[in-house]
Design an enzyme around this catalytic site. Structure first.
Site, mmCIF file in Angstrom:
data_model
loop_
_atom_site.group_PDB
_atom_site.id
_atom_site.type_symbol
_atom_site.label_atom_id
_atom_site.label_comp_id
_atom_site.label_asym_id
_atom_site.label_seq_id
_atom_site.Cartn_x
_atom_site.Cartn_y
_atom_site.Cartn_z
ATOM 1 N N ASP A 155 0.978 -1.221 0.193
ATOM 2 C CA ASP A 155 -0.090 -0.183 -0.062
ATOM 3 C C ASP A 155 0.719 1.206 -0.083
ATOM 4 O O ASP A 155 0.563 2.137 0.675
ATOM 5 C CB ASP A 155 -0.955 0.173 1.165
ATOM 6 N N LYS A 205 -6.618 -4.759 -3.192
ATOM 7 C CA LYS A 205 -7.407 -5.382 -2.047
ATOM 8 C C LYS A 205 -8.453 -4.354 -1.418
ATOM 9 O O LYS A 205 -7.980 -3.305 -1.210
ATOM 10 C CB LYS A 205 -6.469 -5.922 -1.007
ATOM 11 N N THR A 221 0.554 0.816 6.723
ATOM 12 C CA THR A 221 1.001 1.292 7.920
ATOM 13 C C THR A 221 1.350 0.076 8.701
ATOM 14 O O THR A 221 0.715 -0.840 8.760
ATOM 15 C CB THR A 221 0.259 2.375 8.593
ATOM 16 N N CYS A 226 -2.295 -2.154 7.737
ATOM 17 C CA CYS A 226 -2.391 -3.040 6.725
ATOM 18 C C CYS A 226 -1.158 -3.981 6.760
ATOM 19 O O CYS A 226 -1.191 -5.369 6.298
ATOM 20 C CB CYS A 226 -2.422 -2.303 5.517
HETATM 21 N N1 TIU Z 1 -2.602 0.599 4.261
HETATM 22 C C1 TIU Z 1 -3.176 0.895 5.504
HETATM 23 O O1 TIU Z 1 -2.361 0.657 6.515
HETATM 24 N N2 TIU Z 1 -4.328 1.365 5.356
HETATM 25 C C2 TIU Z 1 -4.983 2.380 6.392
HETATM 26 O O2 TIU Z 1 -6.103 2.574 6.657
HETATM 27 N N3 TIU Z 1 -3.887 2.555 7.302
HETATM 28 C C3 TIU Z 1 -4.413 3.470 8.363
HETATM 29 O O3 TIU Z 1 -2.954 3.566 9.213
HETATM 30 N N4 TIU Z 1 -5.090 4.238 8.348
#
Ligand code: TIU
Length: 223
Positions: A24, A129, A158, A162
């Protein structure tokens, strides 16, 4: 077999059976005006992971490691967006709404793209995803199984959302996961630290931790 000096103990892996999974690293999380910012976060905090991940990607490609990327996002018709996810946070501007990088967290919009610095190379699968975990409602597991992948080197954002969800999913599916500590980042430094500690605690209950320098060093030798 190769070995990486890691926490809680050395991580042994075979390059042919190992993939680098970059989670991500999208504009929606790393740039102003996206989903991360809509949640009230300082998106600049994620930028520390960019340069080490770039170096890690280069080393992985040079070592012929299987490289995959993921993106969190939804269909333009939002049919795969759970109403509960859409409602969460009572956001003034949330998923599907129009922001400066297009509709937030929607596939095909500029904000959904992986940042230019870490753009996938031709042939590297990108998994779209709808959830936080990369295994939920995707073909990630099938792709890894078809390639004979048993170990994952994990980078991305993060750390406690995720990355953690994906590591937990991978762990239960029998993959050995090493989180590359400087290639993951969070809007919340305390949670980043706690999330990393949780991975390696209890004898590596979810996996291993090592900095990119150690991983790149282990990838550099001859097979
Ligand atoms: N990719 C991911 O971690 N999506 C989130 O929504 N992370 C947050 O920390 N909000």
């Amino acid at each position: 077999m190769r070995e990486i000096s890691a926490e809680p103990y050395a991580f042994r892996f075979s390059p042919e059976r190992t993939a680098l999974l970059v989670i991500d690293m999208q504009r929606d999380f790393l740039e102003p005006g996206g989903f991360g910012a809509a949640l009230g976060n300082d998106v600049a905090l994620l930028r520390s992971a960019i340069a080490p991940t770039r170096a890690l990607l280069a080393a992985a490609r040079k070592a012929d490691l299987f490289v995959m990327h993921t993106r969190e996002g939804h269909r333009p018709d939002l049919a795969d967006l759970p109403p509960a996810k859409r409602r969460r946070g009572n956001l003034a501007q949330g998923i599907g709404d129009l922001g400066p990088m297009g509709r937030i967290l929607v596939r095909g919009e500029p904000g959904h793209e992986i940042i230019a610095e870490l753009a996938p190379a031709p042939g590297e699968p990108v998994i779209d995803k709808p959830g936080k975990g990369a295994f939920f409602a995707t073909d990630l597991d099938a792709i890894l199984k078809h390639r004979g992948i048993e170990s994952l080197l994990v980078a991305g954002v993060t750390t406690e959302v995720c990355v953690h969800t994906t590591i937990r999913e991978a762990n239960d599916r029998g993959y050995e996961c090493l989180v590359v500590t400087d290639c993951v980042a969070s809007y919340l430094p305390k949670l980043h630290e706690a999330a990393l500690a949780m991975i390696a605690a209890q004898g590596g209950i979810f996996g291993w931790l090592a900095p990119s320098e150690s991983v790149i060093g282990a990838l550099g030798g001859t097979r």
